[in-house]
Write a protein that holds these residues in place. Structure first.
Motif, short mmCIF file in Angstrom:
data_model
loop_
_atom_site.label_atom_id
_atom_site.label_comp_id
_atom_site.label_asym_id
_atom_site.label_seq_id
_atom_site.Cartn_x
_atom_site.Cartn_y
_atom_site.Cartn_z
N THR A 248 0.84 -1.21 0.00
CA THR A 248 0.00 0.00 0.00
C THR A 248 0.87 1.25 0.00
OG1 THR A 248 -0.28 -0.01 2.42
CG2 THR A 248 -1.95 -1.15 1.10
N GLY A 250 2.12 2.96 -3.27
CA GLY A 250 1.47 3.79 -4.27
C GLY A 250 2.38 4.55 -5.20
N ASN A 257 1.61 6.72 -13.21
CA ASN A 257 1.30 5.69 -12.21
C ASN A 257 0.57 4.52 -12.87
OD1 ASN A 257 0.01 4.56 -9.53
ND2 ASN A 257 1.58 6.01 -8.91
N THR A 364 -7.85 2.56 -3.66
CA THR A 364 -6.55 3.14 -3.37
C THR A 364 -6.62 4.20 -2.27
OG1 THR A 364 -4.54 3.96 -4.43
CG2 THR A 364 -6.62 4.99 -5.09
N CYS A 369 -3.10 3.65 -0.16
CA CYS A 369 -2.12 3.27 -1.17
C CYS A 369 -1.70 4.47 -2.01
CB CYS A 369 -2.66 2.16 -2.07
SG CYS A 369 -1.52 1.60 -3.34
N ALA A 371 -1.86 4.74 -5.29
CA ALA A 371 -1.72 4.45 -6.72
C ALA A 371 -3.01 4.87 -7.42
CB ALA A 371 -1.47 2.96 -6.93
N SER A 494 -1.98 9.92 -3.04
CA SER A 494 -2.63 10.35 -4.27
C SER A 494 -2.84 11.86 -4.22
CB SER A 494 -3.96 9.61 -4.46
OG SER A 494 -4.88 9.96 -3.43
#
Length: 585
Positions: A248, A250, A257, A364, A369, A371, A494
């Motif tokens: 997790t 990312g 990504n 995500t 995470c 990603a 993110s």
């Protein structure tokens, strides 16, 4: 709600459960440090060899203070190492493009980010980081930061399971076993699978290839240019992609990504990536039940996480299946490439469509995470509010590897405390009385991230250096800042990428939010583990509140939602809510 999304969600959850159940048994064996989980095989000999090389006494456990100091020292050294590799990468090997050293402020932000399991990236990976930096510094910390989270949750669960103990385990042993027995083998399997799907894995310099059809374009005020070649970036992508998801973390090899075809080439790879993000957090919940001797406790925590996740994912998908009114007014066909009738396809890959993009965005941000396989900045206002809320709940809806479970257990302690006040009994969870000390540490663990998010957002929105990074004026610009600090302090990574955050101001402020959002939560959690371990574990009685049934699951969900609402609704009203009203007025 569309049938494709509901079908995908149902298959995803069933597959996740099928994978999490056997993995939970393995995690419980890994947490039992009295014996190697593989017996006396090669892995056990490798483990003993690592302890001898490091001078670690495998039979010596630590109190919570020693555990916390070892953890902070390990991660502090990791920060210095990652920073140094970036600053020296021009002179180091495995740099076929001869990329320059990374700027000091960006190096600092990235070092803190990867150590804190946030993996916030203010840079384009394929244009900034050498192969060595990607492999050794960034992918290395992907393993170590994830192992740190697993180690902390092992320590906390030992606190619940112990019968008047003064120790909670040995950090060095926990982080070694989590890496050796869990993260390495799973990453190897996933990397091989991803390579079979088309994810690249090499040490080549960038390839210049000839286009089958030359492209002519013209910039304003310049002559027309015809492009006959394209540069394709190369590198060890599959190995980093695997641990980026399973841990997790990312942080992607490429700037795009998991929207990049070299990171996420097929629908099957996309499905596997979502499973990889959730599988260890889900399995840890069931491992918790096994470790405390009552599997129902693990099912209760997992049920609470799953219910909130399903509601959030459905809300996000419903928002994205709306046609954008501004585009509709222009007569644009928004169904093209949507894999379904209508919907918001802006910022999404046509090979995934709205259903898989919406589910990935929910996964995500629920799992800490970060990603992405779609541009979150292009989500509808209420669609973008869902990832924001999932992060602002404290990343406890599955959450990061380890951090999701220990965060949710902190909320479980708060839930039994509230229930105890309601019925006039001393709060108790898993046979452990919850006293004033535990409640003080609990308050610190819960409140530190809202303080970091709201204070950071207020500072950035009110000073010129913060406002300079906003690409979109008004409510959406405020949402970009709020998303950045929600992501950083809750260790997600993110972004609403319209915010230009690779500046000394944002690199420094976000790095501070990431560091304290990680370790100012871990230290109180370890303090709680030490206090609980020292308490006698009392047998259940007729007056004991059951913490494994539907009533407790609903109480736990209510506490998580209530804390999130009280902390963040005013800020959300200034961002996504106003933007939604303006868009649909």
């Amino acid at each position: 709600m569309s049938a494709p999304f509901l079908t995908l969600l149902g298959v995803f959850l069933l597959t996740l459960l099928a994978l999490a159940w056997p993995l939970s048994a393995w995690l419980a064996r890994v947490a039992d440090t009295t014996q190697p989980p593989t017996g006396s095989g090669l892995a056990a000999r490798a483990e003993r060899c690592l302890y001898r090389l490091a001078g670690i006494d495998a039979g010596e456990d630590m109190g919570w203070r020693g555990y916390a100091l070892a953890l902070l020292a390990f991660n502090g050294f990791g920060t210095v190492f990652v920073y140094s590799i970036q600053r020296l990468q021009y002179w180091l090997p495995f740099n076929p493009q001869r990329l320059a050293a990374v700027a000091a402020d960006s190096s600092f932000n990235t070092a803190v980010s990867f150590v804190a399991n946030t993996n916030w990236q203010g840079y384009a990976g394929e244009q900034t980081m050498s192969h060595l930096t990607q492999m050794v510094a960034l992918a290395g910390q992907n393993f170590f930061s994830a192992a740190t989270g697993i180690a902390v949750v092992f320590a906390l669960v030992r606190g619940f399971a112990a019968r008047s103990a003064t120790t909670i385990g040995n950090f060095w042993i926990d982080v070694t076993r989590a890496t050796l027995y869990v993260l390495l083998p799973l990453s190897l399997l996933l990397a091989v699978f991803l390579m079979g799907q088309g994810v690249i894995q090499n040490f080549d310099p960038d390839h210049a290839v000839t286009l089958r059809e030359p492209v002519t374009y013209q910039l304003p005020g310049a002559a027309a240019v015809t492009a006959t070649t394209q540069v394709l970036p190369m590198g060890p992508v599959a190995s980093q992609e695997a641990i980026k998801l399973l841990g997790t973390n990312g942080g992607g090899f490429f700037n795009a990504n998991s929207a990049h075809p070299y990171e996420n080439p097929t629908a099957l790879a996309n499905f596997a990536q979502m499973l990889a993000i959730f599988v260890i957090p889900a399995a840890l919940c069931l491992a918790f039940g096994r470790m405390v001797g009552d599997i129902r406790q693990g099912w209760a925590v997992l049920a609470a996480m799953t219910l909130v996740f399903v509601l959030a994912a459905c809300a996000l998908a419903a928002a994205e299946q709306q046609a954008h009114p501004a585009l509709a007014a222009l007569g644009i066909d928004q169904a093209a490439g949507a894999l379904q009738a209508g919907g918001n396809m802006e910022g999404k890959e046509t090979r995934f469509g709205i259903a898989a993009s919406s589910l990935f965005a929910a996964v995500t941000t629920a799992a800490s995470c970060g990603a992405v396989n779609a541009m979150h900045d292009s989500l509808m206002p209420l669609g973008g509010a869902v990832p924001l809320l999932l992060m602002q709940f404290g990343e406890v809806i599955f959450g990061g590897v380890g951090s999701g479970l220990y965060g949710m257990l902190v909320f479980a302690l708060l839930a039994v405390f509230i229930a105890g006040l309601m019925i006039g009994r001393t709060p108790e969870y898993l046979g452990k009385k919850i006293g004033p000390y535990e409640m003080k540490m609990l308050a610190l663990a819960i409140l530190v991230t809202p303080v970091l998010v709201l204070a950071g957002t207020a500072i950035a929105a009110s000073v010129p250096a913060g406002a300079a990074g906003v690409a979109n004026p008004g409510a959406h610009g405020f949402s970009e800042i709020l998303y950045a600090f929600s992501s950083a302090a809750n260790n997600n990574g993110s972004a609403f990428a319209g915010l230009s955050a690779n500046t000394p101001f944002y690199n420094t402020l976000l790095a501070l939010a990431m560091w304290f959002g990680r370790f100012a939560v871990i230290v109180p959690v370890l303090a709680i583990a030490g206090a609980l371990a020292a308490r006698q574990r009392l047998p259940a009685s007729s007056g004991t509140m059951p913490t494994h049934g539907p009533l407790f699951v609903l109480l736990l969900i209510g506490v998580v939602l209530l804390v999130g609402v009280l902390n963040y609704v005013p800020a959300l009203a200034l961002g996504p809510v106003i933007e939604h009203l303006q868009l649909f007025q």
